[in-house]
Write an enzyme that holds these catalytic residues in place. Structure first.
Site, PDB file in Angstrom:
ATOM      1  N   SER A 102       9.104   2.127  16.206  1.00 37.46           N
ATOM      2  CA  SER A 102      10.116   2.439  17.214  1.00 37.46           C
ATOM      3  C   SER A 102       9.469   3.011  18.481  1.00 37.46           C
ATOM      4  CB  SER A 102      11.111   3.435  16.594  1.00 37.46           C
ATOM      5  OG  SER A 102      11.880   4.079  17.563  1.00 37.46           O
ATOM      6  N   ARG A 148      19.330   3.226  11.584  1.00 39.42           N
ATOM      7  CA  ARG A 148      18.517   4.164  10.795  1.00 39.42           C
ATOM      8  C   ARG A 148      19.160   5.534  10.780  1.00 39.42           C
ATOM      9  NH1 ARG A 148      13.305   4.190  13.858  1.00 39.42           N
ATOM     10  NH2 ARG A 148      12.767   5.869  12.437  1.00 39.42           N
ATOM     11  N   LYS A 204       8.433   0.785  22.324  1.00 37.15           N
ATOM     12  CA  LYS A 204       8.949   1.228  23.634  1.00 37.15           C
ATOM     13  C   LYS A 204       7.789   1.497  24.589  1.00 37.15           C
ATOM     14  CE  LYS A 204      11.676   4.595  21.962  1.00 37.15           C
ATOM     15  NZ  LYS A 204      12.374   4.677  20.717  1.00 37.15           N
ATOM     16  N   ASP A 248      15.160  -2.004  19.326  1.00 38.36           N
ATOM     17  CA  ASP A 248      14.942  -0.630  18.870  1.00 38.36           C
ATOM     18  C   ASP A 248      16.239   0.163  18.939  1.00 38.36           C
ATOM     19  OD1 ASP A 248      13.323   1.730  18.095  1.00 38.36           O
ATOM     20  OD2 ASP A 248      13.926   2.427  20.075  1.00 38.36           O
ATOM     21  N   HIS A 291       4.877  11.069  24.749  1.00 42.89           N
ATOM     22  CA  HIS A 291       6.063  10.948  23.884  1.00 42.89           C
ATOM     23  C   HIS A 291       5.970  11.913  22.719  1.00 42.89           C
ATOM     24  CE1 HIS A 291       9.660   8.586  22.815  1.00 42.89           C
ATOM     25  NE2 HIS A 291       9.364   8.947  21.575  1.00 42.89           N
TER      26      HIS A 291
END
Ligand code: URA
Length: 434
Positions: free
Chosen positions: A183, A168, A187, A161, A82
């Site tokens: 966040s 946000r 996930k 999220d 990620h």
């Protein structure tokens, strides 16, 4: 509990208990706390930060808002990668198929373009037919068959999220270390992984502008992973200039194809191979990182990473021929050249400005509801350190509408710095945190 009391305590810099954090996230998810109160809470977190315990409670409560995937029916090590978000950052689409070709299973949960940063889901959706809204059973089926499957955060997986991120994005509270870590890690932990490789971007085009903040984010995420028994490593990588030459969804798919065929830009290939190698190593496919690097490199050279991406595209409903025949991708209708006002060396290309300009002509979103124009974006003709003559082409803007073209062109022009002397070369991979 009263929301206003928790907002005030966080505003005053106090630590909230896990029960209080959980109550806030659960109540907000159920629609019992209005956006204006949650926004105030997020802004208090932005200024006051959160302790590791608070972040841990936030992660757990976001995961609990949806399902935790059980991937035990899929054989092999499950490893994802990620990025914290960048411009021209298409490494996921190169590293994941390389790692999958080496035997890693990559159950990838990806995001969409927001602000100046791009999103893997939007890039993939520029491929005609490609579906990112797979059911959990379809996702597991693609993962078992090809070794690489991609979905987005959904009503099943970490729905809290989705809600919090949209809020946000609209309230200027994205750039918080605690909130980014919660966040991303919620996930990732919901996906039932064995290991995770994080690419924490730092610089003008990243959410973290300073290395000290990027390091803190990397440490926070790897700590959360360790506590959850998830093997994790984070690379801190440079995002001062865009990665590669292409910025924009279909344009980036073309560059992914070139890179997986050994003809991509060096910076993109170097980072993608390093990320793939760490996925392979953490997945315990090789005994050493050096062997993993060699394996990742071989999967690029022998074309198996390229074929793997085609398999995943086909398995998720897309047309894999797009990787050979770029005319099958959405194409822009016009191109505008941006030229250099003087000769010299390119000493900086502000990635955030390029990302914003690209978003402005349709490659990104101002709000979550906006639709993307998959064909448009920017192709750089130069990178930092290159020499350019006066009047030489710096980049081209590819567009389908002229609405904000002029404004975008001015932004892009301002993003380039031309100096009389060559800049010091910058490291691409700045640090490893594990
Ligand atoms: N990517 C995410 O998934 N969440 C963030 O908050 C930032 C980047």
């Amino acid at each position: 509990m009263r929301t206003v009391d928790l907002i005030q305590r966080k505003r005053n810099g106090e630590e909230l208990s896990p029960e209080e954090i959980t109550w806030l996230v659960e109540s907000y998810s159920r629609g019992e706390i209005p956006d204006y109160q949650m926004s105030a809470f997020l802004m208090a977190v932005y200024f006051q930060a959160m302790t590791d315990h608070e972040v841990g409670a936030m992660v757990e409560s976001i995961i609990a808002s949806g399902e935790r995937l059980d991937l035990s029916s899929v054989p092999g090590p499950k490893v994802d990668k990620h990025s914290t978000g960048g411009v021209g950052d298409k490494t996921s689409l190169i590293a994941a198929p390389l790692a999958a070709a080496a035997g890693v299973k990559v159950p990838m949960i990806s995001g969409r373009a927001l602000g100046h940063t791009g999103g893997t889901l939007d890039k993939l959706e520029s491929i005609p037919g490609f579906r990112t809204n797979l059911s959990i059973d379809e996702f597991k089926d693609v993962l078992s068959r090809t070794g690489y499957a991609v979905v987005g955060q959904s009503d099943n997986i970490t729905p809290a999220d989705g809600k919090l991120y949209a809020l946000r994005d609209a309230t200027g509270t994205v750039e918080s270390t605690a909130l980014i870590a919660a966040s991303i890690m919620s996930k990732k932990l919901a996906m039932g992984l064995d290991a995770l490789v994080l690419d924490v971007k730092v610089g003008a085009g990243a959410f973290m502008k300073r290395q000290i903040d990027a390091r803190r984010l990397a440490q926070l995420m790897t700590t959360i992973a360790r506590r959850a028994d998830l093997r994790a490593q984070a690379l801190i990588t440079d995002m001062n200039q865009p990665l590669g030459y292409a910025i924009g969804n279909a344009l980036e798919i073309m560059e992914v194809s070139q890179t997986l065929q050994g003809a991509g830009p060096d910076d993109l290939a170097i980072i993608s191979i390093e990320l793939a190698a760490r996925m392979i190593f953490l997945g315990k496919i090789t005994a050493t990182l050096e062997e993993a690097r060699e394996l990742a490199q071989n999967k690029l050279i022998d074309g198996s990473g390229f074929r793997k991406l085609k398999e995943t595209i086909a398995a998720q409903g897309g047309n894999p021929q797009v990787l050979d025949r770029f005319e099958l991708l959405p194409n822009a209708t016009g191109a505008m050249e941006i030229t250099s006002p003087r000769g010299g060396y390119v000493s900086a290309i502000d990635a955030e400005e390029i990302g914003l300009a690209s978003a402005m002509i349709g490659a990104g979103r101002d709000t979550k509801e906006d639709t993307i124009d998959p064909a448009v974006g920017v192709i750089l003709e130069v990178k930092v350190g290159q020499k350019i003559d006066a009047g030489g082409v710096l980049c081209r803007l590819y567009f389908t509408k002229e609405d904000r073209l002029q404004e975008a062109a001015e932004r892009v022009e301002d993003a380039f710095r031309i100096s009389a002397t060559a800049p010091e070369p910058r490291e691409l991979i700045l640090e490893v945190v594990s």
